[in-house]
Enzyme design. Sequence first.
Site, PDB file in Angstrom:
ATOM      1  N   LEU A 136      43.117  41.734  47.911  1.00  0.00           N
ATOM      2  CA  LEU A 136      44.324  41.338  48.650  1.00  0.00           C
ATOM      3  C   LEU A 136      45.266  40.563  47.739  1.00  0.00           C
ATOM      4  O   LEU A 136      44.856  40.074  46.678  1.00  0.00           O
ATOM      5  CB  LEU A 136      43.895  40.504  49.856  1.00  0.00           C
ATOM      6  N   PRO A 137      46.541  40.420  48.150  1.00  0.00           N
ATOM      7  CA  PRO A 137      47.509  39.795  47.228  1.00  0.00           C
ATOM      8  C   PRO A 137      47.183  38.348  46.844  1.00  0.00           C
ATOM      9  O   PRO A 137      47.229  38.000  45.675  1.00  0.00           O
ATOM     10  CB  PRO A 137      48.829  39.866  48.005  1.00  0.00           C
ATOM     11  N   LYS A 162      52.578  34.253  40.562  1.00  0.00           N
ATOM     12  CA  LYS A 162      51.539  33.675  41.427  1.00  0.00           C
ATOM     13  C   LYS A 162      50.395  33.103  40.577  1.00  0.00           C
ATOM     14  O   LYS A 162      49.950  31.973  40.787  1.00  0.00           O
ATOM     15  CB  LYS A 162      50.993  34.759  42.361  1.00  0.00           C
ATOM     16  N   THR A 173      42.923  37.844  43.028  1.00  0.00           N
ATOM     17  CA  THR A 173      43.074  36.631  42.204  1.00  0.00           C
ATOM     18  C   THR A 173      43.598  35.527  43.111  1.00  0.00           C
ATOM     19  O   THR A 173      44.726  35.620  43.611  1.00  0.00           O
ATOM     20  CB  THR A 173      44.068  36.873  41.050  1.00  0.00           C
ATOM     21  N   LYS A 226      39.667  33.852  35.425  1.00  0.00           N
ATOM     22  CA  LYS A 226      40.829  34.739  35.624  1.00  0.00           C
ATOM     23  C   LYS A 226      42.154  33.991  35.442  1.00  0.00           C
ATOM     24  O   LYS A 226      43.068  34.475  34.778  1.00  0.00           O
ATOM     25  CB  LYS A 226      40.734  35.364  37.021  1.00  0.00           C
TER      26      LYS A 226
HETATM   27  P1  NAD Z   1      49.136  45.088  46.133  1.00  0.00           P
HETATM   28  O1  NAD Z   1      50.152  44.245  46.793  1.00  0.00           O
HETATM   29  O2  NAD Z   1      49.533  46.400  45.542  1.00  0.00           O
HETATM   30  O3  NAD Z   1      47.930  45.398  47.159  1.00  0.00           O
HETATM   31  C1  NAD Z   1      47.475  44.514  48.142  1.00  0.00           C
HETATM   32  C2  NAD Z   1      47.248  45.303  49.417  1.00  0.00           C
HETATM   33  O4  NAD Z   1      46.746  44.419  50.412  1.00  0.00           O
HETATM   34  C3  NAD Z   1      48.521  45.940  49.982  1.00  0.00           C
HETATM   35  O5  NAD Z   1      48.330  47.328  50.151  1.00  0.00           O
HETATM   36  C4  NAD Z   1      48.718  45.222  51.323  1.00  0.00           C
HETATM   37  O6  NAD Z   1      49.256  46.061  52.320  1.00  0.00           O
HETATM   38  C5  NAD Z   1      47.311  44.805  51.650  1.00  0.00           C
HETATM   39  N1  NAD Z   1      47.234  43.687  52.580  1.00  0.00           N
HETATM   40  C6  NAD Z   1      47.952  42.543  52.587  1.00  0.00           C
HETATM   41  N2  NAD Z   1      47.563  41.743  53.584  1.00  0.00           N
HETATM   42  C7  NAD Z   1      46.576  42.407  54.246  1.00  0.00           C
HETATM   43  C8  NAD Z   1      45.777  42.111  55.361  1.00  0.00           C
HETATM   44  N3  NAD Z   1      45.919  40.968  56.032  1.00  0.00           N
HETATM   45  N4  NAD Z   1      44.862  43.029  55.754  1.00  0.00           N
HETATM   46  C9  NAD Z   1      44.719  44.191  55.072  1.00  0.00           C
HETATM   47  N5  NAD Z   1      45.452  44.538  54.006  1.00  0.00           N
HETATM   48  C10 NAD Z   1      46.370  43.652  53.603  1.00  0.00           C
HETATM   49  O7  NAD Z   1      48.449  44.167  45.030  1.00  0.00           O
HETATM   50  P2  NAD Z   1      47.534  44.649  43.798  1.00  0.00           P
HETATM   51  O8  NAD Z   1      48.384  44.880  42.602  1.00  0.00           O
HETATM   52  O9  NAD Z   1      46.590  45.692  44.281  1.00  0.00           O
HETATM   53  O10 NAD Z   1      46.749  43.273  43.516  1.00  0.00           O
HETATM   54  C11 NAD Z   1      45.704  42.814  44.363  1.00  0.00           C
HETATM   55  C12 NAD Z   1      45.081  41.581  43.728  1.00  0.00           C
HETATM   56  O11 NAD Z   1      44.576  41.923  42.430  1.00  0.00           O
HETATM   57  C13 NAD Z   1      46.066  40.424  43.517  1.00  0.00           C
HETATM   58  O12 NAD Z   1      45.425  39.215  43.795  1.00  0.00           O
HETATM   59  C14 NAD Z   1      46.441  40.540  42.037  1.00  0.00           C
HETATM   60  O13 NAD Z   1      46.825  39.291  41.491  1.00  0.00           O
HETATM   61  C15 NAD Z   1      45.152  41.062  41.450  1.00  0.00           C
HETATM   62  N6  NAD Z   1      45.306  41.852  40.208  1.00  0.00           N
HETATM   63  C16 NAD Z   1      46.266  42.815  40.106  1.00  0.00           C
HETATM   64  C17 NAD Z   1      46.371  43.546  38.912  1.00  0.00           C
HETATM   65  C18 NAD Z   1      47.435  44.638  38.738  1.00  0.00           C
HETATM   66  O14 NAD Z   1      47.589  45.128  37.602  1.00  0.00           O
HETATM   67  N7  NAD Z   1      48.127  45.063  39.793  1.00  0.00           N
HETATM   68  C19 NAD Z   1      45.501  43.293  37.856  1.00  0.00           C
HETATM   69  C20 NAD Z   1      44.506  42.325  38.009  1.00  0.00           C
HETATM   70  C21 NAD Z   1      44.418  41.607  39.195  1.00  0.00           C
END
Ligand code: NAD
Length: 296
Positions: free
Chosen positions: A64-65, A245, A95, A170
């Site tokens: 999740l975000p 963030k 994260t 992280k």
């Molecule tokens: P994203 O925003 O693409 O995906 C998050 C998903 O969670 C979305 O599809 C959203 O609709 C869903 N969501 C939000 N609230 C929700 C809820 N209450 N119930 C169900 N679903 C819900 O983000 P991401 O890029 O996939 O990143 C996710 C996590 O991973 C973050 O914490 C980010 O910091 C970490 N991260 C991302 C990357 C990257 O390259 N994108 C790399 C390493 C770590």
Amino acid sequence: MNIAFIGLGNMGGLMVQNLLKSGQKVFGYDLNEVALQHFADAGGLMCESPQAAAKQADVVITMLPAAKQVREVYLGENGILAVLKAGSLCIDCSTIDPQSIKDIAALGEDKGIRICDAPVSGGTLGAQDATLTFMIGADEKTLQAIQPILRQMGKNLLHCGAVGTGQIAKICNNLILGISMTAVAEGMALGAKLGIDPQALAAVINTSSGRCWSSEIYNPWPDICANAPSSRGYKDGFAAQLMLKDLGLAVEAAEQVNYPMVLGSLVQKRYQQLCQEGDAALDFSSIIHQYTAEPA
Ligand code: NAD
């Protein structure tokens, strides 16, 4: 073993594909219907809520975000802790701040549910190719139990210590990444302004002491690294708002222990400005726009 996967966005949506390819039965939920449909098209079982997915599961993975959504999914009015059976395992790969996952894990423990943190590094490419690095905060028993699942989505499983330590690793890693990306952007943009060909400058940096991941694999100047987001309009990478963030998490953690953060706070301000100016959804390497409106 049934798995529930909650949060099927840029990362989760790709990670879950590898579980499905390995033949796992996965119940999924996301607020976003497009993400959910994409998951169903790949053979996942769509659910109407986090609870509906968790009820079917022995293992829950959340991606999740931020902490707000993680707390809501685990502890909220319709949170999954209320419906999970004793003996279930939960792996949070988002994260977030270390304290949030420690709080959630303590509440899980009261119900016989083991919860650990396993944030990732490797970005969307790593998620797609199942080459992610997982930074795991868990006790030994939980570590043994989650390893076979994480191996289907990643290459490096690094045990950092007790619950919360995966998040510490992280946020420190991403603090360094945010600073190093900004440093490379500053150097590349200065070089271009002074009149050197950016290709020639990158070739020098990448065989000299300025070399780092941000210069060599993910250079913010376009067309230095063919596969980097900078070479495709800064799309589909690690969003600048997520880097902001993570820098916030590092600055906040430093404040909690009276740690004299210097560069992290400066770079956080650069990312705040970048996001305010409209680049929040672009890849974090677009920080180079703070130095030159259009690197070309
Ligand atoms: P994203 O925003 O693409 O995906 C998050 C998903 O969670 C979305 O599809 C959203 O609709 C869903 N969501 C939000 N609230 C929700 C809820 N209450 N119930 C169900 N679903 C819900 O983000 P991401 O890029 O996939 O990143 C996710 C996590 O991973 C973050 O914490 C980010 O910091 C970490 N991260 C991302 C990357 C990257 O390259 N994108 C790399 C390493 C770590």
